[in-house]
Design a protein around this motif. Structure first.
Motif, mmCIF file in Angstrom:
data_model
loop_
_atom_site.group_PDB
_atom_site.id
_atom_site.type_symbol
_atom_site.label_atom_id
_atom_site.label_comp_id
_atom_site.label_asym_id
_atom_site.label_seq_id
_atom_site.Cartn_x
_atom_site.Cartn_y
_atom_site.Cartn_z
ATOM 1 N N SER A 255 38.475 35.230 90.715
ATOM 2 C CA SER A 255 39.405 35.504 91.812
ATOM 3 C C SER A 255 39.117 36.893 92.371
ATOM 4 O O SER A 255 38.433 37.704 91.747
ATOM 5 C CB SER A 255 40.840 35.445 91.292
ATOM 6 O OG SER A 255 41.080 36.568 90.460
ATOM 7 N N ASP A 256 39.654 37.189 93.528
ATOM 8 C CA ASP A 256 39.470 38.518 94.118
ATOM 9 C C ASP A 256 39.995 39.600 93.188
ATOM 10 O O ASP A 256 39.385 40.653 93.037
ATOM 11 C CB ASP A 256 40.194 38.592 95.470
ATOM 12 C CG ASP A 256 39.445 37.806 96.540
ATOM 13 O OD1 ASP A 256 38.312 37.355 96.254
ATOM 14 O OD2 ASP A 256 39.997 37.628 97.644
ATOM 15 N N ASN A 257 41.149 39.321 92.583
ATOM 16 C CA ASN A 257 41.742 40.314 91.676
ATOM 17 C C ASN A 257 40.832 40.598 90.494
ATOM 18 O O ASN A 257 40.645 41.745 90.099
ATOM 19 C CB ASN A 257 43.084 39.806 91.133
ATOM 20 C CG ASN A 257 44.192 40.041 92.142
ATOM 21 O OD1 ASN A 257 44.004 40.773 93.121
ATOM 22 N ND2 ASN A 257 45.338 39.399 91.910
ATOM 23 N N LYS A 259 37.631 40.185 90.278
ATOM 24 C CA LYS A 259 36.437 40.910 90.715
ATOM 25 C C LYS A 259 36.755 42.373 91.007
ATOM 26 O O LYS A 259 35.984 43.273 90.672
ATOM 27 C CB LYS A 259 35.822 40.238 91.939
ATOM 28 C CG LYS A 259 35.199 38.882 91.608
ATOM 29 C CD LYS A 259 34.449 38.280 92.772
ATOM 30 C CE LYS A 259 33.725 37.028 92.311
ATOM 31 N NZ LYS A 259 32.861 36.464 93.353
ATOM 32 N N GLN A 260 37.903 42.599 91.647
ATOM 33 C CA GLN A 260 38.290 43.961 91.993
ATOM 34 C C GLN A 260 38.506 44.792 90.725
ATOM 35 O O GLN A 260 38.086 45.951 90.649
ATOM 36 C CB GLN A 260 39.570 43.944 92.839
ATOM 37 C CG GLN A 260 39.892 45.275 93.500
ATOM 38 C CD GLN A 260 38.727 45.771 94.359
ATOM 39 O OE1 GLN A 260 38.194 45.036 95.187
ATOM 40 N NE2 GLN A 260 38.285 47.010 94.134
#
Lengths: 328, 328
Positions: A255-257, A259-260
């Motif tokens: 998810s973006d989270n 990865k961030q």
């Protein structure tokens, strides 16, 4: 105190000028810029500074990293490094900071400024981060062919540097080797082990390259060829690992989270490995403070290098090396 | 084909026996275990295998990693490495695989089995992963004091190895150095550069340690001291980075999913760096195939080392080194 900045050296001359001006403002020191006059003036136009504290000496040439240092020093009389080091020799200032060619700065330091009496070669110490603490590598690339007597002198200078600059009492010296036991290694390592063991230095024995980030040694000793290979090898593999991880992160499922989160940790870690926080390192063994800053220094790194030069000057490091060389 | 396994060497003798039995079953080869007889029999009791294919030769001693190899070889006549290498010399089998002391295996290989005629020293090639492809480092730690003639011979043997074993046509050879230009480095590097440039090897020039994971060279040449420092330095820093990242991950703020995502990527990357997939490496320059497996090899690594030994044998690598040594 007055510091000379090589304004032609390094990848970002504009950053050098900004960093030096920041240092002048913050630390209240005088500055001489040596380099392309018009360029320096243009850069200064955009900055706030005390005019009485800053002067310019013109130098139209630059020694590139891939030039033969000794040859370039003779040929390019108007190179910024040559002009800067001559000013230092004539005591027009108290230190030189350059982000230019390490080889040219070292050769110029030796030929134009000179060695401390009794010192046979100058060396480049480099600090690397570790799990518990940083460790200094000497020689990190200044001297290609050395012998055990030279290495012992490098250890002596490094020991004074660690004591006087870093306040490390009785610095622990280790010899870089292929095994921990006495008797390991090539003939240079074996001879150096003997010399160090019988010196007054705080010699703690061999250390293997694997332990370099996890050693109790304050100084790890090796010749400049080996030191260069070790440091560049470490640099290359660190870059390889971080690049590979960033690549996997970007191309992987998540998810973006997620990865961030990982991207932030990797980014912070990269910063930690980045040398800019330290700013510079002194060439040990020369008569006056000559500071090598990283080629890709930004303004902050240059300001930090200047803070370091001021410290070296105030702690009278060079006098202390002079006074302590005969002791061990 | 018949392979001798040193059952006393390495950290996990049980795994060695399991891996060898797996190899015997899968590749249909004969095996001689050399080591503590009772221990080997106990281990075999738990395994399924073809009794006709497996035999045991007793050896009560073990040479430890911290022993002086030459001294230990003389003193410990019943060490597994000594017994195994003597069996190989007497052509009782076609290859030896040991996870024991590299120094003892190398010294034993030289003294008990012997060098290929014309070969001055044996070397240890080590493969490291890179961004585009793997690169072989020779010498990775067998020879401490070398000269340019020895280094050229290492490159010749490595070149045959890369061509015959890895099917690399006209392998690219680079010299590990402190800069990319000719004329850089210590006297050994300068002399070796000259020799390689004037040889029939596919010499592509110097490579810096920073580029080691990103070079087009198939083989990077250096002396064993430098190679050992480079490889162990790389290993140490990789461990340092992964440990630091795992630590930050565990102690940092993040959801379970975020942490799990990063943990998986780091775990997979660690595995990629792990040498067990390869299993072993041959000591180049000896009369017969002697394979060094990693000290901490598990059964899978030992089975892989055996697959590698079979390949070496089938491709007649040693004969090809013999036939190609004079060519360059």
């Amino acid at each position: 105190m007055k510091v000379i900045f090589d304004a032609n050296g390094g990848d970002n001359p504009k950053e050098i000028i900004k960093g030096a001006v920041d240092a002048s403002n913050e630390f209240n020191i005088d500055i001489i810029f040596v380099g392309e006059e018009n360029f320096i003036k243009d850069c200064l136009n955009d900055l706030d500074y005390d005019k009485d504290k800053i002067s310019i000496v013109g130098a139209s040439q630059k020694i590139e990293n891939d030039e033969d240092p000794a040859f370039a020093l003779r040929k390019k009389k108007d190179a910024s490094i040559v002009v800067a080091l001559n000013l230092l020799k004539e005591s027009k200032a108290d230190a030189v900071i350059s982000a230019g060619s390490t080889g040219a700065l070292l050769a110029g330091g030796l030929f134009l400024v000179g060695r401390i009496k009794g010192v046979k070669r100058a060396v480049l110490p480099t600090s690397i981060p570790g799990l518990k603490k940083s460790t200094m590598i000497i020689d990190s690339g200044a001297n290609m062919d050395t012998d055990s007597i030279l290495l012992k002198q490098f250890a002596q200078m490094g020991s004074v540097y660690l004591k006087e600059y870093y306040n490390i009492d009785n610095p622990k010296i280790a010899l870089l080797n292929v095994g921990s036991e006495k008797g390991k290694g090539n003939s240079l390592a074996k001879e150096t082990y003997e010399l160090l063991e019988n010196s007054n230095l705080n010699f703690i024995g061999n250390v293997e390259a694997r332990e370099i980030t996890n050693t109790e040694a304050d100084l790890v000793l090796c010749d400049g060829f080996v030191g260069n290979v070790l440091l560049k090898g470490i640099e290359g593999i660190a870059e390889f690992i971080l690049k590979s991880l960033f690549y996997t992160l970007k191309t992987g499922h998540g998810s973006d989270n997620e990865k961030q989160f990982m991207s932030n940790i990797l980014g912070n870690f990269s910063k930690k490995l980045d040398a800019k926080e330290v700013g510079g390192t002194i060439l040990l063994g020369l008569e006056k403070p000559i500071i090598k800053a990283h080629g890709n220094s930004d303004a902050k790194a240059i300001k930090n290098a200047c803070a370091y030069a001021i410290d070296i000057y105030n702690k009278e490091l060079i006098n202390k090396i002079k006074n302590n060389l005969g002791e061990n």
